[in-house]
Enzyme design. Sequence first.
Site, short mmCIF file in Angstrom:
data_model
loop_
_atom_site.label_atom_id
_atom_site.label_comp_id
_atom_site.label_asym_id
_atom_site.label_seq_id
_atom_site.Cartn_x
_atom_site.Cartn_y
_atom_site.Cartn_z
CG ASN A 281 -1.84 1.04 1.41
OD1 ASN A 281 -1.61 2.03 0.41
ND2 ASN A 281 -2.69 1.04 2.39
CD GLU B 284 -8.76 -2.92 3.60
OE1 GLU B 284 -8.39 -2.35 4.84
OE2 GLU B 284 -9.36 -1.65 3.47
NE ARG C 277 -6.22 1.26 0.24
CZ ARG C 277 -6.71 1.98 0.58
NH1 ARG C 277 -5.35 3.13 1.16
NH2 ARG C 277 -7.30 2.70 0.52
NE ARG D 42 -11.52 10.45 5.39
CZ ARG D 42 -11.55 8.86 4.72
NH1 ARG D 42 -12.22 8.81 3.91
NH2 ARG D 42 -10.48 8.88 4.85
CG HIS E 178 -13.56 1.45 2.76
ND1 HIS E 178 -13.96 2.35 3.75
CD2 HIS E 178 -12.39 1.62 3.04
CE1 HIS E 178 -13.39 3.16 4.69
NE2 HIS E 178 -11.94 2.86 3.94
#
Length: 397
Positions: free
Chosen positions: A8, A383, A89, A238, A178
Amino acid sequence: MAKIMAVNAGSSSLKFKLYEMPEEKVLCSGNAERIGHEDAIFGIKWNGQSEKTILPILDHAKAVELVVNAMIEKGIVSSMDEIKGVGHRVVQGGKYFSKSELFNKDTEDKIESLIPLAPLHNKAHLVGFRAFKKILPNVINVAVFDTAFHQTMEPEDYVFPIPYEYTTKYDCRRYGAHGTSHKYLSEVGLNYLKGVKHPKIISCHIGSGASITAIKDGKCVATSMGLTPLGGIMMGTRTGDLDPSVMNYLCKCTGKSVEEMYQIFNKQSGFLGVSGVSNDSRDVLAAVDEGNEQAILSNKLFIRRIADFIGQYYVRLGGADLIIFSAGIGENSPRTRKEVVDEIKDALGVEIDEEKNKDLRGQEALISTENSKIKVVVIPTDEEVMIARDTYSYYIK
Ligand code: ADP
């Protein structure tokens, strides 16, 4: 057997995990942080040991070199040639990718063309990929997209009610995020739904970034994040969904530019903005216990937004068999899980077992009662293993 790396790459960081496949055994993991600085940090964990070094890492290629050399030095691999594939990713796959894809010129060009939709992320992923290509030129690289799982949505779930030419000309639509996590969660979730003909799952990935997805027969039908990960439920910093006029009104009130306000919506809102305490839910919950009014309000907002989406997706799916909690908050906060279930229990007949809803320390668990109309489970997301699986499947092809 093959050693496969899941990566990642961020703008100044590079996280990695090396797997022995197909066993999915984790051989090592680590992170290079503050890439571009003289005092960058390189950390690696292997075989119950860990090491952290502060050193100059001026670019991603240097970081990759460090990773590979550390693996050889520590005897995790005997030579570079043992690494057979690298999975990356990629946050934004736009309309192009509904599954993971081998990196080639076309894949690279498409990821590049999507930079305007995910400026920080996609650019960094390409930098990461190019760094690996330089250091390990003979290894396959696979792009694993956060958006791919959501490509099964129907137009009425992904089109925004804006002039249609903006949808077609600028590809301005809901992509979600996601997706790799939601896919993993829905696959593990199916273990709890043996014999259910058309399994309906609502998966809640609730960490610093947070999203909720409705999944039917293993396919995403709706997801809360929008064009970018700013949409959907409230998050650490956020806003989640807002009336679009908020942008216009606040720019006029404050004299700030659209870009400045956009940064505020991304980085200074959510838990941090409302509570004034922190973006970290642990700090916010501690302040709630001390009676901090803004912290109490921010937590109520957070819980209400999650409950609203669960309600919406219950209707969208025509019911639900399973609700999954995952990610930093979903996995670790029994209190948040209980508060969410308290909001939905009267309408949906969901019951949580207080004994089972405890500090699970990274364990998977069913936390609903026998009588609950919907099963509720906690599943730690993974993930990286999904990235390793997809990369391995290209390797053996
Ligand atoms: P991301 O991957 O989006 O950066 P994570 O999934 O790591 O985020 O989640 C981070 C969030 O998880 C933070 O708000 C943190 O407070 C929360 N968290 C982690 N552990 C706990 C805990 N024990 N109780 C409550 N919240 C927790």
